[in-house]
Design a protein around this motif. Sequence first.
Motif, PDB file in Angstrom:
ATOM      1  N   LEU A  94      45.009  37.150  38.332  1.00  0.00           N
ATOM      2  CA  LEU A  94      44.464  36.314  37.264  1.00  0.00           C
ATOM      3  C   LEU A  94      44.256  37.113  35.989  1.00  0.00           C
ATOM      4  N   ASP A  95      44.946  36.720  34.917  1.00  0.00           N
ATOM      5  CA  ASP A  95      44.763  37.365  33.621  1.00  0.00           C
ATOM      6  C   ASP A  95      43.460  36.877  33.001  1.00  0.00           C
ATOM      7  N   VAL A  96      42.778  37.755  32.272  1.00  0.00           N
ATOM      8  CA  VAL A  96      41.516  37.365  31.632  1.00  0.00           C
ATOM      9  C   VAL A  96      41.772  36.517  30.396  1.00  0.00           C
ATOM     10  N   MET A  97      42.726  36.937  29.573  1.00  0.00           N
ATOM     11  CA  MET A  97      43.000  36.239  28.312  1.00  0.00           C
ATOM     12  C   MET A  97      44.051  35.159  28.549  1.00  0.00           C
ATOM     13  N   LEU A  98      43.598  33.907  28.588  1.00  0.00           N
ATOM     14  CA  LEU A  98      44.492  32.784  28.866  1.00  0.00           C
ATOM     15  C   LEU A  98      44.251  31.659  27.867  1.00  0.00           C
ATOM     16  N   ARG A 117      35.808  26.036  51.818  1.00  0.00           N
ATOM     17  CA  ARG A 117      36.850  27.023  52.085  1.00  0.00           C
ATOM     18  C   ARG A 117      36.377  28.401  51.665  1.00  0.00           C
ATOM     19  N   PRO A 118      36.774  29.436  52.387  1.00  0.00           N
ATOM     20  CA  PRO A 118      36.384  30.793  51.990  1.00  0.00           C
ATOM     21  C   PRO A 118      37.017  31.173  50.668  1.00  0.00           C
ATOM     22  N   PRO A 119      36.359  32.032  49.887  1.00  0.00           N
ATOM     23  CA  PRO A 119      36.914  32.417  48.589  1.00  0.00           C
ATOM     24  C   PRO A 119      38.220  33.195  48.731  1.00  0.00           C
ATOM     25  N   THR A 120      39.183  32.877  47.889  1.00  0.00           N
ATOM     26  CA  THR A 120      40.453  33.592  47.864  1.00  0.00           C
ATOM     27  C   THR A 120      40.275  34.899  47.091  1.00  0.00           C
ATOM     28  N   PRO A 121      40.739  36.014  47.622  1.00  0.00           N
ATOM     29  CA  PRO A 121      40.629  37.278  46.876  1.00  0.00           C
ATOM     30  C   PRO A 121      41.328  37.182  45.522  1.00  0.00           C
ATOM     31  N   ILE A 122      40.663  37.660  44.486  1.00  0.00           N
ATOM     32  CA  ILE A 122      41.191  37.591  43.122  1.00  0.00           C
ATOM     33  C   ILE A 122      41.252  38.983  42.513  1.00  0.00           C
ATOM     34  N   LEU A 123      42.411  39.331  41.999  1.00  0.00           N
ATOM     35  CA  LEU A 123      42.575  40.565  41.238  1.00  0.00           C
ATOM     36  C   LEU A 123      42.782  40.178  39.784  1.00  0.00           C
ATOM     37  N   MET A 124      41.900  40.649  38.909  1.00  0.00           N
ATOM     38  CA  MET A 124      41.960  40.267  37.502  1.00  0.00           C
ATOM     39  C   MET A 124      42.720  41.308  36.683  1.00  0.00           C
ATOM     40  N   LEU A 125      43.424  40.819  35.668  1.00  0.00           N
ATOM     41  CA  LEU A 125      44.172  41.671  34.747  1.00  0.00           C
ATOM     42  C   LEU A 125      43.603  41.507  33.343  1.00  0.00           C
ATOM     43  N   GLU A 167      34.655  48.608  30.119  1.00  0.00           N
ATOM     44  CA  GLU A 167      33.837  48.512  31.324  1.00  0.00           C
ATOM     45  C   GLU A 167      33.011  47.236  31.361  1.00  0.00           C
ATOM     46  N   THR A 168      32.594  46.747  30.171  1.00  0.00           N
ATOM     47  CA  THR A 168      31.831  45.499  30.135  1.00  0.00           C
ATOM     48  C   THR A 168      32.679  44.347  30.646  1.00  0.00           C
ATOM     49  N   ASP A 169      33.942  44.308  30.203  1.00  0.00           N
ATOM     50  CA  ASP A 169      34.845  43.267  30.696  1.00  0.00           C
ATOM     51  C   ASP A 169      34.997  43.359  32.208  1.00  0.00           C
ATOM     52  N   MET A 170      35.108  44.593  32.711  1.00  0.00           N
ATOM     53  CA  MET A 170      35.271  44.788  34.142  1.00  0.00           C
ATOM     54  C   MET A 170      34.060  44.265  34.906  1.00  0.00           C
ATOM     55  N   LEU A 171      32.868  44.588  34.414  1.00  0.00           N
ATOM     56  CA  LEU A 171      31.655  44.155  35.093  1.00  0.00           C
ATOM     57  C   LEU A 171      31.511  42.634  35.065  1.00  0.00           C
ATOM     58  N   VAL A 172      31.872  42.025  33.932  1.00  0.00           N
ATOM     59  CA  VAL A 172      31.806  40.567  33.847  1.00  0.00           C
ATOM     60  C   VAL A 172      32.781  39.946  34.831  1.00  0.00           C
ATOM     61  N   GLY A 173      33.984  40.500  34.898  1.00  0.00           N
ATOM     62  CA  GLY A 173      34.982  39.983  35.830  1.00  0.00           C
ATOM     63  C   GLY A 173      34.521  40.079  37.264  1.00  0.00           C
ATOM     64  N   LEU A 174      33.980  41.219  37.629  1.00  0.00           N
ATOM     65  CA  LEU A 174      33.478  41.383  38.990  1.00  0.00           C
ATOM     66  C   LEU A 174      32.265  40.496  39.231  1.00  0.00           C
ATOM     67  N   GLY A 175      31.473  40.288  38.177  1.00  0.00           N
ATOM     68  CA  GLY A 175      30.275  39.477  38.320  1.00  0.00           C
ATOM     69  C   GLY A 175      30.565  38.012  38.594  1.00  0.00           C
ATOM     70  N   ASP A 195      38.877  42.729  42.507  1.00  0.00           N
ATOM     71  CA  ASP A 195      39.424  43.959  41.955  1.00  0.00           C
ATOM     72  C   ASP A 195      39.849  43.688  40.523  1.00  0.00           C
ATOM     73  N   TYR A 196      40.197  44.764  39.802  1.00  0.00           N
ATOM     74  CA  TYR A 196      40.400  44.679  38.370  1.00  0.00           C
ATOM     75  C   TYR A 196      41.410  45.731  37.961  1.00  0.00           C
ATOM     76  N   MET A 197      42.417  45.361  37.167  1.00  0.00           N
ATOM     77  CA  MET A 197      43.382  46.318  36.642  1.00  0.00           C
ATOM     78  C   MET A 197      43.599  46.051  35.159  1.00  0.00           C
ATOM     79  N   THR A 198      43.837  47.121  34.403  1.00  0.00           N
ATOM     80  CA  THR A 198      44.097  46.981  32.978  1.00  0.00           C
ATOM     81  C   THR A 198      45.583  47.162  32.699  1.00  0.00           C
ATOM     82  N   LYS A 199      46.064  46.425  31.699  1.00  0.00           N
ATOM     83  CA  LYS A 199      47.454  46.534  31.282  1.00  0.00           C
ATOM     84  C   LYS A 199      47.611  47.717  30.326  1.00  0.00           C
ATOM     85  N   PRO A 200      48.758  48.393  30.359  1.00  0.00           N
ATOM     86  CA  PRO A 200      49.877  48.221  31.288  1.00  0.00           C
ATOM     87  C   PRO A 200      49.531  48.807  32.661  1.00  0.00           C
ATOM     88  N   PHE A 201      50.146  48.290  33.702  1.00  0.00           N
ATOM     89  CA  PHE A 201      49.851  48.751  35.044  1.00  0.00           C
ATOM     90  C   PHE A 201      51.144  48.964  35.812  1.00  0.00           C
TER      91      PHE A 201
END
Length: 241
Positions: A57-61, A82-90, A96-104, A109-115
């Motif tokens: 899932l990309d953050v900027m959409l 239904r159980p939550p589907t695992p989500i990896l955000m891009l 780090e603030t964006d990462m914490l918000v995403g995890l929150g 999991d979380y990855m930054t572009k380019p990857f």
Amino acid sequence: MSTAQPNTSVLIVEDEPEIAAQIARRLQAEGWTPHIAGDGPSGVEAAATVRPDLIVLDVMLPGIDGLEVCRRIQAEQATNGRPPTPILMLTARDDETDMLVGLGVGADDYMTKPFSMRELLARLKVLLRRVERSRQAPATAPGEPPMVLGNLIIDRAARRVNRSGEEAHLTPTEFDLLVCLAQSPRTVLSRERLLAEVWDWADASGTRTVDSHVKALRRKLGSDLIRTVHGVGYALEPSAG
């Protein structure tokens, strides 16, 4: 060795067509089935109809951002039992603030572009293994009493957490991390050990992921619960208050 099956489905919610296509090609080469959504609303709809095993899932959409997409997907799953589907955000921003918000909001999991496509696939396999392992081996036997550490109560059977009379809503990864720390209270666990036991990572490339999830736990359970031992790792410090 990966436990992923050839029919593993992955929803890619990404508005940059070339990036989405690259991810899809890499997943297809692995024998997985990719589904692509190009904006926030279609991502929410696809998650409900496709019911994928994993979501990238990309953050900027356009439409609604990835954070709101994550919230809506998890709300729909909770409503339908239904159980939550695992989500990896891009994200394109290494913040780090964006990462914490995403995890929150529920990302695992979380990855930054380019990857690296290789690293993306490796992280998706880890998320899938963790889900399959939790389904095959319950964390606790039926009827086993909750873990009680001071004012912290962890019900592993129900996967619920309560501190000082208030329930905390944790993501699956946060819950697994808390249980890992709680099984050895007041004992310092290295980042490498936490990566191996919670994320099933064989190397230390994800130590920042550990740090970010610990910060997310502190935001939900209190900053005093987990002690940092600089250069080593973390320890759970139960309190009676």
